[in-house]
Design a protein around this motif. Structure first.
Motif, PDB file in Angstrom:
ATOM      1  N   GLU A   1      20.955   4.044   4.486  1.00  0.00           N
ATOM      2  CA  GLU A   1      22.289   4.423   4.905  1.00  0.00           C
ATOM      3  C   GLU A   1      22.247   5.760   5.630  1.00  0.00           C
ATOM      4  O   GLU A   1      21.350   6.576   5.411  1.00  0.00           O
ATOM      5  CB  GLU A   1      23.222   4.533   3.696  1.00  0.00           C
TER       6      GLU A   1
ATOM      7  N   VAL B   1      29.897   5.634   6.544  1.00  0.00           N
ATOM      8  CA  VAL B   1      28.525   5.423   6.091  1.00  0.00           C
ATOM      9  C   VAL B   1      27.991   4.163   6.760  1.00  0.00           C
ATOM     10  O   VAL B   1      28.511   3.062   6.536  1.00  0.00           O
ATOM     11  CB  VAL B   1      28.448   5.291   4.564  1.00  0.00           C
TER      12      VAL B   1
ATOM     13  N   GLN C   1      34.892   9.576   7.389  1.00  0.00           N
ATOM     14  CA  GLN C   1      33.515   9.779   6.968  1.00  0.00           C
ATOM     15  C   GLN C   1      32.926   8.374   6.836  1.00  0.00           C
ATOM     16  O   GLN C   1      33.227   7.640   5.889  1.00  0.00           O
ATOM     17  CB  GLN C   1      33.498  10.506   5.622  1.00  0.00           C
TER      18      GLN C   1
ATOM     19  N   VAL D   1      38.893   6.765  -1.458  1.00  0.00           N
ATOM     20  CA  VAL D   1      38.651   7.007  -0.029  1.00  0.00           C
ATOM     21  C   VAL D   1      39.624   8.035   0.531  1.00  0.00           C
ATOM     22  O   VAL D   1      39.217   8.931   1.283  1.00  0.00           O
ATOM     23  CB  VAL D   1      38.768   5.682   0.758  1.00  0.00           C
TER      24      VAL D   1
ATOM     25  N   ARG E   1      33.823   6.250   3.634  1.00  0.00           N
ATOM     26  CA  ARG E   1      33.705   7.005   2.387  1.00  0.00           C
ATOM     27  C   ARG E   1      34.919   7.906   2.152  1.00  0.00           C
ATOM     28  O   ARG E   1      35.410   8.030   1.042  1.00  0.00           O
ATOM     29  CB  ARG E   1      32.433   7.846   2.413  1.00  0.00           C
ATOM     30  N   LYS E   2      35.403   8.565   3.209  1.00  0.00           N
ATOM     31  CA  LYS E   2      36.580   9.414   3.101  1.00  0.00           C
ATOM     32  C   LYS E   2      37.463   9.252   4.323  1.00  0.00           C
ATOM     33  O   LYS E   2      36.969   9.028   5.432  1.00  0.00           O
ATOM     34  CB  LYS E   2      36.189  10.894   2.952  1.00  0.00           C
TER      35      LYS E   2
ATOM     36  N   LEU F   1      31.647  -2.690  -2.259  1.00  0.00           N
ATOM     37  CA  LEU F   1      32.365  -1.535  -2.767  1.00  0.00           C
ATOM     38  C   LEU F   1      32.827  -1.792  -4.199  1.00  0.00           C
ATOM     39  O   LEU F   1      33.611  -2.704  -4.464  1.00  0.00           O
ATOM     40  CB  LEU F   1      33.567  -1.225  -1.872  1.00  0.00           C
TER      41      LEU F   1
ATOM     42  N   MET G   1      25.287   8.750   7.121  1.00  0.00           N
ATOM     43  CA  MET G   1      26.703   9.088   7.194  1.00  0.00           C
ATOM     44  C   MET G   1      27.002   9.905   8.438  1.00  0.00           C
ATOM     45  O   MET G   1      26.266  10.832   8.790  1.00  0.00           O
ATOM     46  CB  MET G   1      27.128   9.869   5.953  1.00  0.00           C
TER      47      MET G   1
ATOM     48  N   TYR H   1      30.833   1.332   5.855  1.00  0.00           N
ATOM     49  CA  TYR H   1      32.032   1.464   5.013  1.00  0.00           C
ATOM     50  C   TYR H   1      32.545   2.887   5.144  1.00  0.00           C
ATOM     51  O   TYR H   1      31.806   3.807   5.537  1.00  0.00           O
ATOM     52  CB  TYR H   1      31.763   1.105   3.544  1.00  0.00           C
TER      53      TYR H   1
END
Length: 518
Positions: A2, A59, A57, A180, A41-42, A67, A4, A39
């Motif tokens: 992964e 990823v 954010q 998230v 993240r934030k 998830l 980010m 996906y």
């Protein structure tokens, strides 16, 4: 594998997965090949300037992400040593779950009713102006948090494991999005089901939850708590008690005082709850975008200084409702909440002034209740000004600033109603003076905010406890009474759902540590 990256997208691009993946891969130029999956993240909104954008954010992943949250499998603790917990709000419920996880039996005492039964008492205060002093917006399963929105944002991340608190909410039924969003929110309509699931888990694991059960006495021997009296008749022996009764349980403060348990006056804040049309707040915050299908109802956060005194927005509820939150007859209290969709036509927020107990007229270092007495006096004055009902004294915003009684009042979400008064004559002078000056400043920071389309309702008085119960910073026990663990908002160690839950977890961990040390 992964990786980010941070990207920005327009609101209308937020759900365009192909666009987000392409943009994220473009940002991730260090790799020779694009990642096939991602996906978020934030996620947060950046509305500081045009155009409004989302900060993401992202990823990037070589494998399709699943998830989920770490699942805690709770064992059976029916025959394990007990930890007694007073209060079934966020602090109490999370303390109970932590006790089970660590192998102890929680026994929870809640003066109010379960979430389903509480609804009848909330209807009574809204429609009939009847305040049940044992079951209301503050007392009952889930505490004040159940029926006041479910905002989970906290700045108290150094105090404990906030992520675990959020993950447990997801485990018990909350949408994954709370992990998230930068400012997570569940919604009052969804919280009761989640709270019920937590209680059912506690009982299924052998713990106990007693509703309509009020602690009416503490038994203290040789500076150690040894027993509790329930409903003036039943006594139970105890060794470890988590006191998580919330910021409004004034009778508990009185009881502690009668037992010579050390308490201290604590700073808090008091003011009004302001309600604007949500469309107006959207227009201000989103630079003219109104009723936009790609943007949620807008929020705001405001703060200013008036002669070295802080004035700030508190518990801002977009698309929300103003609720009557008195806990006893003869007082008026306001608060706000939003449903999960935040789709009501009004926004509301507390606008409050810092209150230093040392500056109050009746301050004495020997009186821990000076702030509480001030708070109660304002709530009673507002009840009288509102006609001795749950209708709140109210005034249009510009009228308040200009010291004139409003000829009429706008429509409002506050179901018990409003009474037009001059709040300058109802609120303490230093509160009213600070609010008038602050509103002028807020009008400069948010053009259009200072308007007679907004209405002020008084008081917003239960921002936090005006009393603190001191505890040892290492053991978390009361500084003088062994076995007593002051916890959460009522003791002065939290300021919302998430921080109260964290403190409940911390207290139980401290109890277990002390047991294992012995």
């Amino acid at each position: 594998m992964e990786n980010m990256v941070q990207i920005q997208v327009l609101p209308e691009q937020l759900h365009d997965e192909e666009f987000i993946l392409k943009t994220a891969n473009k940002k991730n130029r260090g790799n020779k090949e694009d990642f096939p999956y991602f996906y978020i993240r934030k996620r947060s909104i950046d509305a500081r300037k045009k155009p409004v954008k989302y900060n993401l954010q992202v990823v990037l992943s070589l494998e399709k992400p699943e998830l989920s949250v770490p699942f805690i499998a709770y064992g059976n603790v029916a025959d394990k040593p007990s930890i007694h917990i007073i209060g079934a709000g966020p602090a109490g419920l999370y303390a109970a779950l932590e006790a089970i996880e660590l192998g102890y039996k929680p026994v929870v005492y809640e003066r109010g009713k379960d979430v389903r039964e509480r609804r009848r008492d909330l209807a009574a205060i809204n429609k009939e102006h009847i305040v049940n002093p044992e079951s209301n917006y503050c007392y009952g399963e889930g505490g004040a948090g159940t029926y006041s929105d479910g905002k989970l944002y906290t700045r108290s991340k150094k105090r404990g494991n906030v992520l675990k608190v959020l993950e447990l909410f997801v485990q018990f039924g909350s949408p994954y999005d709370i992990l998230v969003d930068a400012h997570p929110h569940i919604g009052t309509n969804k919280l009761p089901k989640i709270i019920t699931a937590m209680r059912e888990q506690i009982i299924a694991s052998g713990g106990e939850v007693h509703f309509n059960t009020k602690v009416t006495d503490f038994f203290i021997e040789n500076k150690k708590i040894v027993g509790l009296e329930l409903d003036h008749e039943n006594k139970v022996d105890v060794e470890h008690v988590v006191l998580a009764t919330g910021h409004s349980a004034r009778d508990i403060f009185d009881l502690l005082k009668s037992k010579n348990v050390k308490m201290e006056a604590k700073g808090f804040a008091l003011g009004v709850r302001i309600e604007h049309p949500q469309a107006l707040i959207d227009k201000i915050q989103y630079h003219g975008r109104v009723n936009d299908e790609f943007l949620p109802p807008a929020t705001y956060s405001l703060v200013t200084q008036v002669k070295d005194t802080g004035v700030y927005s508190f518990c801002m509820c977009p698309g929300g409702i103003v609720a009557p939150c008195a806990t006893s007859p003869g007082e008026v209290v306001t608060n706000g909440w939003s449903p999960s969709k935040r789709n009501n036509p009004y926004s509301n927020s507390g606008i409050v002034v810092e209150v230093d107990p040392k500056l109050l007229p009746n301050y004495s270092p020997d009186n821990p209740f000076v702030g509480l007495e001030f708070q109660a006096s304002v709530e009673k004055a507002c009840w009288i000004a509102g006609g001795k009902t749950q209708a709140v004294p109210a005034q249009r915003m510009l009228d308040f600033v200009n010291r004139r009684v409003s000829k009429d009042l706008p429509k409002s979400s506050h179901q018990p109603g409003m009474v037009s008064v001059d709040l300058n004559k109802v609120l303490p002078p230093f509160i009213a003076n600070a609010l008038r000056k602050a509103f002028k400043d807020f009008g400069k920071k948010m053009e259009g905010y200072l308007t007679n389309d907004a209405v002020l309702m008084a008081p917003e008085s239960r921002t936090s406890s005006p009393v603190s119960i001191p505890r040892d910073p290492e053991t978390l026990q009361h500084v003088e009474i062994a076995g007593l663990y002051p916890c959460g908002e009522g003791a002065g160690y939290a300021g919302g759902i998430a921080s109260a839950a964290v403190d409940g977890v911390n207290c139980v961990q401290a109890i277990v540590k002390s047991i294992e040390k012995a």
